[in-house]
Design an enzyme around this catalytic site. Structure first.
Site, PDB file in Angstrom:
ATOM      1  N   GLU A 187      44.348  40.433  36.243  1.00 40.53           N
ATOM      2  CA  GLU A 187      43.383  41.149  35.395  1.00 40.53           C
ATOM      3  C   GLU A 187      44.110  42.648  34.736  1.00 40.53           C
ATOM      4  O   GLU A 187      43.695  43.545  34.650  1.00 40.53           O
ATOM      5  CB  GLU A 187      42.106  41.704  36.139  1.00 40.53           C
ATOM      6  CG  GLU A 187      41.307  40.428  36.514  1.00 40.53           C
ATOM      7  CD  GLU A 187      39.974  40.858  37.050  1.00 40.53           C
ATOM      8  OE1 GLU A 187      39.958  42.147  37.534  1.00 40.53           O
ATOM      9  OE2 GLU A 187      39.157  39.988  37.042  1.00 40.53           O
ATOM     10  N   GLU A 259      38.064  32.758  37.168  1.00 41.30           N
ATOM     11  CA  GLU A 259      36.762  33.265  37.857  1.00 41.30           C
ATOM     12  C   GLU A 259      35.451  33.082  37.021  1.00 41.30           C
ATOM     13  O   GLU A 259      35.469  33.874  35.989  1.00 41.30           O
ATOM     14  CB  GLU A 259      37.091  34.621  38.208  1.00 41.30           C
ATOM     15  CG  GLU A 259      38.270  35.001  39.164  1.00 41.30           C
ATOM     16  CD  GLU A 259      38.479  36.404  39.478  1.00 41.30           C
ATOM     17  OE1 GLU A 259      37.667  37.321  39.211  1.00 41.30           O
ATOM     18  OE2 GLU A 259      39.688  36.744  40.196  1.00 41.30           O
TER      19      GLU A 259
END
Length: 809
Positions: A187, A259
């Site tokens: 991320e 995710e």
């Protein structure tokens, strides 16, 4: 004391869809990719995978968690790698117990599943410092996650260590192992633009990719949430609640969803977030509809299909299992077929896949408040709002994301049943020895300034003492003023506790103002600062201070005049006496007092101990800590984690309604499907069975920091209490009381039409005696049963053809 490695199990297993090969087996496997899929040994495949974080459960739990994941239709397990757990001190490594990562991957391989190794080593993961060790801050010139030699050297050393451990164990696909993908960083794209150093950030992320590829693991490397400035030698992927409209940064690589958040994490002051099974299935079905499904999607986070104890969370588990089965049935056409989108109306789309003479269709209704009828090849299909129907032959609906056929299970906490054991626990107690910390002597070192807590304690304890003294002429009353970056503070003057405060709702800068009486001569001021976990996300999060760094600390008299103590001589000491003595291990030499059965309550800094017998059976064991305030709990020396049941969840509008239709969001306005408002944020703590000794006493020790009452503490078991399901005439209903030989003990409701209330407390509509008889005969005394819903069991005069059944376990 530190609790970041607490062994309370948190299983984060859920849905994930990827394109891979068949179950991992003997012999090397090649893993490549194209713009449609991963390609394994030259073949495109769809694989369903999910996430289990090995440190959040015990090794004894791993096989059962993995087994349940596989039974739910999963083919791969992924996990982060937890750097600060594996290297708590520089060059001192931990690969035992629940940090035995090689054993975890071998369990995955033994189950015939694939694995995804997400090294990071920054992971976020609702974990201290996002998994980065606090000792990194002690290295000169260190800047987290930017282009600088100190950080990159340490990151490469750890990454290489993990890769070599996996290579030595033959865990990569090319070695015949289960690992088919590896991840570097995590991320980073979310924060790159906020680092105020674009060049350094860009150089760092490209260095990460180059360093990873030099490891020669033989499988592709991925990067999550790296939507811009993507290195050419990695595959960028999507994280989020919905990824159907996301696409990779370049051609030639597959669309990967790493995710798919099945819920949201829990904070001390927040209620529980629930993402409905209907919405998760809708998001996944849209993802397949958009590009055909040769991709990876990982369901991650809380409210997952397996709960923190490893029990099935129904109907989410069953509904997603049904989705997985349908997707697998059209696997070949999804990975090889051509597709055409047809817009039928606003927010209604049909996608048709064709391969040779076969076809499969998706019908998507993105309206969040309107059902629609769609006619396809002469057949009209009713499509509920915010749903996707999958028709494997473009004729018959095999799955609709809004129509749940799986049962709902209501889990209940039951008082433990141990023969001949008194109902209440018998407690002994011991006061934490604060005396050594009530003066400014015998510290680790001194400074004429107020230091930052994490650097000073190196995160080896939640606690840091700041101590100083002041000479005063005569007696006088003051207000002790302390400005701190938290997270919690206790103030002592001349050995007396004069005040306590904690940061409200995560706003870590707060003030403590407490009355302070000084006597003639030397006076001692002791401040105990406590942290409750460290920040794990955001730009430059390692620079967020903790503790009383900079202060000020002042004594203010009745006229408003102050004595500034900020630059006084401060003595520092990390931890508590009980930590150094390891009271939680119940070692010989500790003197416990039972005071003839009278236990002090609401006394801060008190240790409590009792023994209990392990509950009979195999059901999940939890300890109910209601009545306590704030502290840490251990069972037989195993850390269950921090507790704070006195901290109740805020009242929020989302606690009063739950509609699966519409976008799910966990932050900002529009939150929904919340539970637990106004209740303790957490009161039940998992006690894994592997922590317990059968047939002999088990020891629980509590460190009650803020002052509570242990008399309400109890041990309980968690098991299915009620199971419910609904189906139309022509379908079947399957009921199950789960594992450990639990059987169905009663049929409570067999109602056609809309049953009022919730599972466990349904009020029937139009009761059917025939249905009641059918389910009683088929289900009573059975662990599970399946009943066909036919016209013969419909209720006399019942207008609906939907039957709802509720049973007790």
């Amino acid at each position: 004391m530190k609790t970041k490695t607490a062994a309370a199990a948190t299983c984060l297993v859920a849905l994930l869809v990827v394109v891979l090969a068949e179950a991992a087996g003997v012999g090397g496997t090649t893993v490549t990719y194209n713009d449609r899929s991963l390609v394994i040994d030259g073949e495109r495949r769809i694989i369903i995978s999910g996430s289990i974080h090995y440190p959040r459960s015990t090794p004894e739990m791993w096989p059962d968690l993995i087994k349940k994941a596989k039974e739910g239709g999963l083919d791969a397990i992924e996990t982060y790698v937890f750097w600060n757990g594996h290297e708590p001190h520089r060059r001192q490594y931990n690969f035992v117990g629940n940090y035995d990562i090689v054993r975890f991957f071998k369990e995955i391989q033994n189950a015939g599943l694939y694995a995804i190794l997400r090294i990071g080593p920054y992971i976020c993961g609702e974990w201290n410092y996002g998994g980065l060790p606090a000792w990194l801050r002690d290295i000169p010139g260190m800047q987290f996650r930017l282009h600088n030699a100190p950080f990159e050297n340490e990151m490469e050393i750890f990454t290489t260590l993990i890769v070599n451990k996996m290579k030595d164990a033959n865990m990569f696909a090319g070695q015949g192992g289960p690992i088919i993908l590896a991840q570097i960083e995590n991320e980073y794209g979310n924060i790159m633009g906020q680092l105020n150093n674009n060049q350094s950030a860009s150089e760092y992320i490209h260095w990460c990719a180059d360093m990873a590829n030099k490891q020669n693991v033989g499988v592709p490397w991925i990067m999550c949430q790296q939507d811009s400035d993507v290195p050419h030698n990695v595959v960028n992927t999507c994280n989020g609640f919905y990824c159907h409209d996301w696409f990779p940064n370049r051609t030639g690589i597959p669309k990967i969803w790493t995710e798919n958040w099945t819920g949201w994490f829990k904070a001390w002051d927040k209620p529980d977030f629930h993402r409905s099974a209907e919405d998760i299935a809708f998001a996944v079905a849209m993802f397949f509809q958009k590009r055909g499904g040769p991709y990876i999607t990982t369901s991650y986070d809380y409210d997952a299909p397996l709960d923190e104890y490893g029990n099935l969370r129904q109907p989410k588990y069953g509904h997603l299992k049904d989705l997985h089965s349908v997707i697998k049935s059209i696997e070949k056409i999804l990975v090889h077929g051509e597709y055409v989108d047809t817009n039928y109306s606003d927010k209604v789309t049909v996608t048709k896949y064709t391969l040779d003479s076969t076809s499969a269709c998706f019908i998507n209704n993105r309206n969040d408040n309107m059902d629609v009828n769609v006619t396809l090849d002469g057949t009209t299909h009713l499509l509920p709002a915010w749903s996707v129907s999958i028709l494997p032959d473009c004729k018959t609906v095999a799955f609709n994301s809004a129509k749940i056929k799986a049962q709902t299970t209501v889990m209940v906490n039951k008082a433990k049943m141990v023969e001949k054991e008194p109902e209440s626990l018998k407690w002994s107690w011991m006061r934490e020895n604060l005396t050594p910390f009530m003066t400014d002597e015998k510290g680790s070192y001194r400074k004429n300034e107020l230091l930052e807590q994490i650097v000073t304690s190196t995160d080896q304890s939640d606690y840091l003492w700041y101590r100083t003294s002041i000479n005063h002429k005569g007696e006088a009353s003051y207000t002790l003023f302390v400005n701190t970056t938290g997270h919690e503070l206790y103030a002592f003057v001349n050995g007396m506790l004069v005040g306590q405060n904690h940061s409200p709702n995560g706003h870590f800068v707060f003030q403590l103002e407490s009355p302070a009486k000084l006597h003639d001569g030397k006076n001692y001021i002791s401040l105990l600062s406590a942290t409750i976990g460290l920040k794990n996300y955001g730009p430059l999060f390692e620079k967020m201070p903790a503790g009383i760094v900079g202060g000020p600390v002042k004594l203010i008299d009745n006229n408003g005049k102050g004595i500034d103590l900020s630059n006084s001589s401060w003595s520092y000491k990390a931890g508590l006496a009980g930590e150094y003595r390891q009271i939680h291990l119940d070692k010989p030499g500790c003197t416990w007092d039972n005071n003839n059965g009278t236990v002090p309550i609401n006394k801060p800094f008190t240790w409590y101990k009792t023994t209990f017998q392990a509950p009979a059976g195999e059901d999940t064991v939890v300890v109910d800590l209601l009545g306590l305030n704030k502290g840490v709990a251990w069972v037989n020396g195993n850390n269950l984690g921090r507790y704070w049941p006195s901290y109740t969840a805020a009242e929020m509008g989302g606690c009063h309604h739950c509609d699966y239709r519409g976008v799910f969001q966990a932050e900002g306005d529009g939150q929904k499907c919340l539970t637990g408002c106004g209740e303790p944020s957490q009161r039940f703590y998992h006690v894994p069975r592997s922590f317990l000794k059968n047939g002999e006493p088990n020891t629980v020790i509590l460190f009650e920091e803020a002052g509570g009452d242990p008399s309400h503490v109890s041990f309980r078991t968690v098991a299915a209490g009620s199971v419910c399901a609904s189906a139309e005439v022509g379908d079947t209903i399957t009921l199950s009381c789960g594992q450990h030989s639990k059987t169905i003990s009663a049929i409570n409701v067999t109602s056609f039409g809309v049953a009022r209330g919730q599972c466990g407390a349904y009020k029937g509509g139009c009761e059917s005696k025939a249905a009641y008889k059918a389910f009683t005969e088929a289900c009573l005394g059975k662990e599970s049963c399946t009943v066909q819903i036919t016209n013969a069991v419909t209720g006399s005069g019942c207008l609906s053809n939907v039957l709802t059944v509720q049973a007790s376990c």
